[in-house]
Design an enzyme around this catalytic site. Structure first.
Site, PDB file in Angstrom:
ATOM      1  N   SER A 221       4.722   2.582   9.231  1.00  0.00           N
ATOM      2  CA  SER A 221       4.303   1.835   8.037  1.00  0.00           C
ATOM      3  C   SER A 221       3.679   0.522   8.480  1.00  0.00           C
ATOM      4  CB  SER A 221       5.477   1.619   7.088  1.00  0.00           C
ATOM      5  OG  SER A 221       6.511   0.956   7.742  1.00  0.00           O
ATOM      6  N   GLY A 223       2.718  -1.947   6.243  1.00  0.00           N
ATOM      7  CA  GLY A 223       2.746  -2.882   5.112  1.00  0.00           C
ATOM      8  C   GLY A 223       1.608  -2.589   4.161  1.00  0.00           C
ATOM      9  N   ALA A 224       0.916  -3.649   3.740  1.00  0.00           N
ATOM     10  CA  ALA A 224      -0.168  -3.495   2.765  1.00  0.00           C
ATOM     11  C   ALA A 224      -1.341  -2.686   3.316  1.00  0.00           C
ATOM     12  CB  ALA A 224      -0.649  -4.872   2.309  1.00  0.00           C
ATOM     13  N   GLY A 226      -1.067   0.176   4.567  1.00  0.00           N
ATOM     14  CA  GLY A 226      -0.793   1.594   4.395  1.00  0.00           C
ATOM     15  C   GLY A 226       0.053   2.155   5.511  1.00  0.00           C
ATOM     16  N   GLY A 252       9.692   1.403   1.879  1.00  0.00           N
ATOM     17  CA  GLY A 252       9.849   2.259   3.056  1.00  0.00           C
ATOM     18  C   GLY A 252      10.747   3.456   2.769  1.00  0.00           C
ATOM     19  N   ASP A 253      11.760   3.257   1.933  1.00  0.00           N
ATOM     20  CA  ASP A 253      12.658   4.365   1.593  1.00  0.00           C
ATOM     21  C   ASP A 253      11.929   5.396   0.729  1.00  0.00           C
ATOM     22  OD1 ASP A 253      14.624   2.946   2.975  1.00  0.00           O
ATOM     23  OD2 ASP A 253      15.213   1.864   1.169  1.00  0.00           O
TER      24      ASP A 253
END
Lengths: 316, 316
Positions: A221, A223-224, A226, A252-253
Site C-alpha cells: 500500500s 497511501g494516497a 494507491g 489497509g484492513d
C-alpha cells in the site's frame, strides 16, 4: 467461510475533544467503542461484502467481555476467540475536532503464557482443518502480544498450508520477516514496513525483495498513491480516479479483505487490485473510522486506473 | 462509619508514554487502573487512616463491573453503589515520562434517568438514616453526570441534616452554588472554584463570601501555599514546613478525608487544618497518584505552621 487471526485484539476507543492541548485536562465530548485489531476489522469488512467470516485470537478480562459483546451485537462475524487470563488491551484515539487530527495511545496487550499459546494453536488447527466448513483463506493480522513467539505467524502459515488453505499476512518487523520465510500466498505491507524488511525505500524494488524472501505475491500500500501488486504473473499499480479526504484508519484492513476474498475467488490480479484500491478509498471516505461507504465503493470501482509501474532507475 | 457519595464515579486509567507528541501514535509502556471519582478516593484514604467507610453513587456497564472488582480487591471500603443502565465513565491520564506532565481525558459519564435518580435517593436515605451503623459524616464529591438535577447536592445535604449527619461538599460551578444554599457544614473548594462562585480572586475574601452564601465553614486549598480555613470560630491558614515535589492528583481528596474525619472527631479547628495540610502534602509525595505516604504524613504533621492570615488590603 474466511478466517482472520488477531493475536492482539483490542477494545478501540475513540474520544472526540474540542482541541488537544498537551498537559491540559480535556472533557471528552464523544466516546465510541468498537472491537478492534486488524483481523477483526478485516472480518467485519468481509461480512459487509456478503461473506461469512470467523475471528480467532486471544480475549480476556473485562475489556475482553466488552469486546465480545460488541462483536456479537455487530453481527455477521463468528467469534472463535480463545480466552486467556490477561485482559484484552485498549487503544485510545483522541480526535482533535478543531483539526481532525488523531493522537493514538495503544496499550501493549496481555502476556500470553506458553499454555495459552498451545491452546490457541489447537483451536487454530481445528479451524483450518474443519471438515464441514473449511476456510477459503486465512488472514493473519497485526502485532504480537507479549509472550507469543516471534515466529508465530510462520507456524500459522505452515499449519494452514498443510490444510490446503492460502494465507494473507499483514504485520511488520521481525514477525513479518519470519512470516515471509514460511511463504504466505500474499503479504500486504506498506512502504515503510517493506523498507524495514528489505532495506529499500523504492517500493517496486522493495516488493520484489519481499518476494525473494518468500512471499508468493506482495500487495504494497502506497497511501494516497494507491497500491502496487507484484506477483509471479506480473506487476501492476493502481490508484483511485479521485482523491477523497477522510480518515485513513482501517483502509489497509479493507484492502486486506478485498485481496483475501478476490484471491479466494480466483479473480484476475488486476481486478483483485482494483477492488482493493476502491474499497480502501471508500473506507477513507466513510465518516466512521474503519467502515467503508458502499455507494462510494460502487462508484469508485469502474474508475480505478491499473497500469504497469515504471522500472526504478538503476542507482549509479 | 463514614459515607462518601460519588455520583460520577470513574474507572481511572493511567498511561505512561515515553514522550507525548500530538497527532502521533504512542505505545503505552505502563497501564494502571483504579476505581476513581473524588468520593471513592476520599473513602480509600479514610480506610487507610483506620476508619470504616462506605461509598455510594452510580455504577454500570462493563467499566462499572471492573470498577467494583477493583474496589472489592482494594479492601476496606464498603460498596453501596447503585446500578444504572449506562456505563461508568473512564478517565485517561497520559503521563509523559520525559517531563512527568499529565494530559487528562475525562469521559462525560452515563445519562442518569429520573427513575435511577429516585432509586439513588432511596438508597442514600437508608444509608444516612441507618439505625445500627449511622454515618458520622458524609462527603459529597465531584461533578454530576448528565441527567442528575443541578440541585442534587442541595437535596442530599438537606436529607443528611434531617438525619443529624454533617456534610462536606467538594464540587464546583452551579452544583456548588446550589449546594452552598443548603448550608453544608464544610466546603472544600480551591481558589479557582471559590472565585467562580464569589467573583473574588482574593482567597480570604472569597472564602468569607462562600460562608455568606451558606457554608458553615470553608476550607480553601491554595495548592503549594497550603490551606485556608474560615469558620464561625476563627480563621487560620496552614502550610507544610517543606515543599515536596510529586503528583498532586488526589491531594484534595486526601485533604477532604482529613477534614471529614477531624470534624467528626470534634478536633479543634487548627488541628484539623494541620492534618489536612500534612495528609495532602504526603499524597503529593507518594509515588502512586492518589495514595498518601504514611511515614511522610507522620513526619510532616509536627512541622505544619498554622497562623492567622493577613487581612487583604481594602481595594481603593
Amino acid at each position: 467461510m474466511f478466517l482472520t487471526v488477531t493475536l492482539n485484539a483490542a477494545l478501540d476507543l475513540t474520544y472526540g475533544v474540542r482541541h488537544l492541548e498537551p498537559h491540559a485536562s480535556h472533557r471528552v465530548r464523544n466516546v465510541t467503542q468498537r472491537p478492534g485489531g486488524k483481523g477483526l476489522n478485516v472480518a467485519r469488512v468481509l461480512a459487509a461484502l456478503g461473506h461469512r467470516a470467523a475471528v480467532t485470537g486471544f480475549v480476556g478480562g473485562g475489556t475482553g467481555r466488552e469486546l465480545r459483546a460488541l462483536l456479537s451485537d455487530s453481527g455477521g462475524v463468528r467469534d472463535a476467540l480463545v480466552p486467556v487470563a490477561g485482559a484484552t488491551r485498549r487503544t485510545v484515539g483522541v480526535v482533535d475536532e478543531s483539526t481532525g487530527d488523531t493522537t493514538q495511545f495503544n496499550e501493549p496487550g496481555p502476556h500470553i503464557s506458553a499454555a495459552e499459546w498451545d491452546s490457541f494453536l489447537a483451536t487454530y488447527r481445528d479451524l483450518v482443518r474443519a471438515v464441514d466448513d473449511p476456510p477459503r483463506a486465512v488472514a493473519l493480522c497485526g502485532s504480537l502480544p507479549p509472550g507469543v513467539p516471534v515466529g508465530a505467524y510462520a507456524a500459522l502459515i505452515r499449519e494452514a498450508r498443510a490444510a490446503g488453505v492460502p494465507t494473507l499476512l499483514d504485520t511488520s518487523g521481525e514477525p513479518l520477516r519470519r512470516g515471509l520465510a514460511a511463504r504466505p500466498e500474499l503479504v500486504k505491507p506498506n512502504a515503510r514496513e517493506l523498507a524495514e524488511i528489505t532495506g529499500s525505500t523504492e517500493p517496486l524494488r522493495a516488493a520484489r525483495g519481499a518476494r525473494r524472501r518468500g512471499a508468493r505475491s506482495v500487495a504494497a500500500s502506497l497511501g494516497a498513491e494507491g497500491m502496487l501488486l507484484v506477483t509471479r504473473d506480473g506487476t501492476w499499480q493502481a490508484a483511485p480516479a479521485e482523491r477523497l479526504p477522510g480518515n485513513p484508519t482501517g483502509a489497509g484492513d479493507s484492502a486486506a479483505a478485498a485481496l483475501l476474498s478476490g484471491f479466494a475467488e480466483d479473480l484476475p490480479w488486476p481486478e483483485l487490485l482494483t477492488r482493493a484500491v476502491a474499497l480502501s478509498a471508500a473506507t477513507v471516505a466513510s465518516p466512521v473510522a474503519g467502515e467503508f461507504d458502499a455507494p462510494t465503493y460502487a462508484r469508485l470501482l469502474p474508475g480505478v486506473r491499473v497500469s504497469e509501474p515504471n522500472e526504478p532507475d538503476i542507482p549509479a
